[in-house]
Design a protein around this motif. Structure first.
Motif, short mmCIF file in Angstrom:
data_model
loop_
_atom_site.label_atom_id
_atom_site.label_comp_id
_atom_site.label_asym_id
_atom_site.label_seq_id
_atom_site.Cartn_x
_atom_site.Cartn_y
_atom_site.Cartn_z
N GLN A 1 0.84 -1.21 0.00
CA GLN A 1 0.00 0.00 0.00
C GLN A 1 0.88 1.25 0.00
O GLN A 1 0.62 2.20 -0.74
CB GLN A 1 -0.93 0.01 1.23
CG GLN A 1 -1.99 -1.03 1.21
CD GLN A 1 -3.19 -0.68 0.34
OE1 GLN A 1 -3.11 0.09 -0.59
NE2 GLN A 1 -4.32 -1.26 0.66
N HIS A 2 1.92 1.27 0.81
CA HIS A 2 2.82 2.43 0.88
C HIS A 2 3.52 2.66 -0.46
O HIS A 2 3.63 3.80 -0.92
CB HIS A 2 3.85 2.24 2.00
CG HIS A 2 4.83 3.35 2.10
ND1 HIS A 2 4.49 4.60 2.57
CD2 HIS A 2 6.13 3.42 1.75
CE1 HIS A 2 5.55 5.38 2.52
NE2 HIS A 2 6.56 4.69 2.03
N LEU B 1 2.51 1.86 -3.45
CA LEU B 1 1.56 2.39 -4.43
C LEU B 1 1.30 3.88 -4.21
O LEU B 1 1.23 4.65 -5.17
CB LEU B 1 0.23 1.62 -4.37
CG LEU B 1 0.26 0.22 -4.95
CD1 LEU B 1 -1.08 -0.47 -4.71
CD2 LEU B 1 0.58 0.25 -6.44
N ARG B 2 1.17 4.26 -2.97
CA ARG B 2 0.94 5.69 -2.67
C ARG B 2 2.15 6.52 -3.05
O ARG B 2 2.02 7.61 -3.59
CB ARG B 2 0.62 5.87 -1.19
CG ARG B 2 -0.76 5.39 -0.84
CD ARG B 2 -1.11 5.73 0.61
NE ARG B 2 -2.40 5.17 0.92
CZ ARG B 2 -2.59 4.21 1.81
NH1 ARG B 2 -1.58 3.72 2.48
NH2 ARG B 2 -3.80 3.75 2.03
N SER B 3 3.34 6.03 -2.76
CA SER B 3 4.56 6.77 -3.06
C SER B 3 4.78 6.90 -4.56
O SER B 3 5.26 7.94 -5.03
CB SER B 3 5.77 6.07 -2.44
OG SER B 3 5.65 6.06 -1.03
N ARG C 1 -3.80 7.62 -8.79
CA ARG C 1 -3.33 6.58 -7.89
C ARG C 1 -4.20 5.33 -7.97
O ARG C 1 -5.42 5.42 -8.00
CB ARG C 1 -3.36 7.15 -6.46
CG ARG C 1 -2.81 6.23 -5.43
CD ARG C 1 -2.60 6.96 -4.12
NE ARG C 1 -3.81 7.51 -3.58
CZ ARG C 1 -4.48 6.97 -2.56
NH1 ARG C 1 -4.04 5.90 -1.99
NH2 ARG C 1 -5.57 7.53 -2.11
N ARG D 1 -5.91 2.26 -6.29
CA ARG D 1 -6.41 1.95 -4.95
C ARG D 1 -6.70 0.45 -4.93
O ARG D 1 -7.59 -0.02 -5.60
CB ARG D 1 -7.66 2.77 -4.66
CG ARG D 1 -7.38 4.26 -4.67
CD ARG D 1 -8.62 5.07 -4.43
NE ARG D 1 -9.09 4.79 -3.07
CZ ARG D 1 -10.38 4.74 -2.74
NH1 ARG D 1 -11.31 4.95 -3.62
NH2 ARG D 1 -10.72 4.48 -1.50
N ARG E 1 -7.30 -3.30 -2.80
CA ARG E 1 -7.86 -3.86 -1.57
C ARG E 1 -7.17 -5.19 -1.31
O ARG E 1 -6.86 -5.94 -2.22
CB ARG E 1 -9.37 -4.02 -1.70
CG ARG E 1 -9.81 -4.74 -2.92
CD ARG E 1 -11.28 -4.61 -3.12
NE ARG E 1 -11.68 -5.40 -4.28
CZ ARG E 1 -12.90 -5.52 -4.67
NH1 ARG E 1 -13.87 -4.94 -4.02
NH2 ARG E 1 -13.19 -6.25 -5.72
N GLN F 1 -12.63 -2.03 0.61
CA GLN F 1 -12.70 -0.93 -0.35
C GLN F 1 -11.26 -0.58 -0.74
O GLN F 1 -10.31 -1.05 -0.12
CB GLN F 1 -13.38 0.27 0.29
CG GLN F 1 -14.83 0.00 0.62
CD GLN F 1 -15.50 1.22 1.22
OE1 GLN F 1 -14.96 2.31 1.23
NE2 GLN F 1 -16.70 1.01 1.75
N GLY F 2 -11.10 0.24 -1.77
CA GLY F 2 -9.77 0.65 -2.17
C GLY F 2 -9.00 1.24 -1.01
O GLY F 2 -9.58 1.96 -0.19
N ASP F 3 -7.74 0.93 -0.90
CA ASP F 3 -6.85 1.39 0.18
C ASP F 3 -7.09 0.69 1.51
O ASP F 3 -6.53 1.11 2.52
CB ASP F 3 -6.91 2.90 0.40
CG ASP F 3 -6.37 3.69 -0.78
OD1 ASP F 3 -5.50 3.15 -1.51
OD2 ASP F 3 -6.79 4.83 -0.97
N GLN F 4 -7.89 -0.37 1.53
CA GLN F 4 -8.13 -1.07 2.78
C GLN F 4 -7.41 -2.41 2.81
O GLN F 4 -7.27 -3.08 1.79
CB GLN F 4 -9.62 -1.36 2.99
CG GLN F 4 -10.40 -0.20 3.53
CD GLN F 4 -11.81 -0.62 3.92
OE1 GLN F 4 -12.46 -1.40 3.23
NE2 GLN F 4 -12.27 -0.11 5.04
#
Length: 96
Positions: free
Chosen positions: A36-37, A39-41, A48, A50, A52, A89-92
């Motif tokens: 997750q980190h 992908l955000r970076s 972006r 998102r 799950r 959900q996305g980002d979870q």
């Protein structure tokens, strides 16, 4: 990320998901958080992704190799991990 974890193995990487096994639950959680980190970076200033993630601790059975040479697994734990991921959900990251 998975290759950096001793004993971890990517079992499925086709379609809309991935399935991996880890020797410990803490390894699975660490990889999920790092994924997750990452992908955000990577998406700073851009659109972006998102994703799950569903994590479930349990036993699976191996049925040999599939046509791509990866292990085929079956079991309630594999099914539950996929269903848990579908509830997120996305980002979870959801885990049992």
């Amino acid at each position: 990320l998975i290759d950096a974890v001793p004993g971890a193995e990517l079992l499925k990487d086709l379609g809309d998901g991935f399935m991996a096994t880890f020797e410990t639950a803490s390894q699975a959680v660490q990889v999920a958080l790092r994924f997750q980190h990452a992908l955000r970076s990577a998406a700073r200033g851009a659109m972006r992704l998102r994703v799950r993630i569903g994590l479930h601790l349990g036993e699976v059975s191996e049925l040999g190799l599939d046509v791509s040479g990866k292990k085929k697994i079956v079991g309630l734990a594999a099914d539950l991990a996929a269903r848990i991921a579908s509830l997120a959900q996305g980002d979870q990251i959801l885990l049992t």
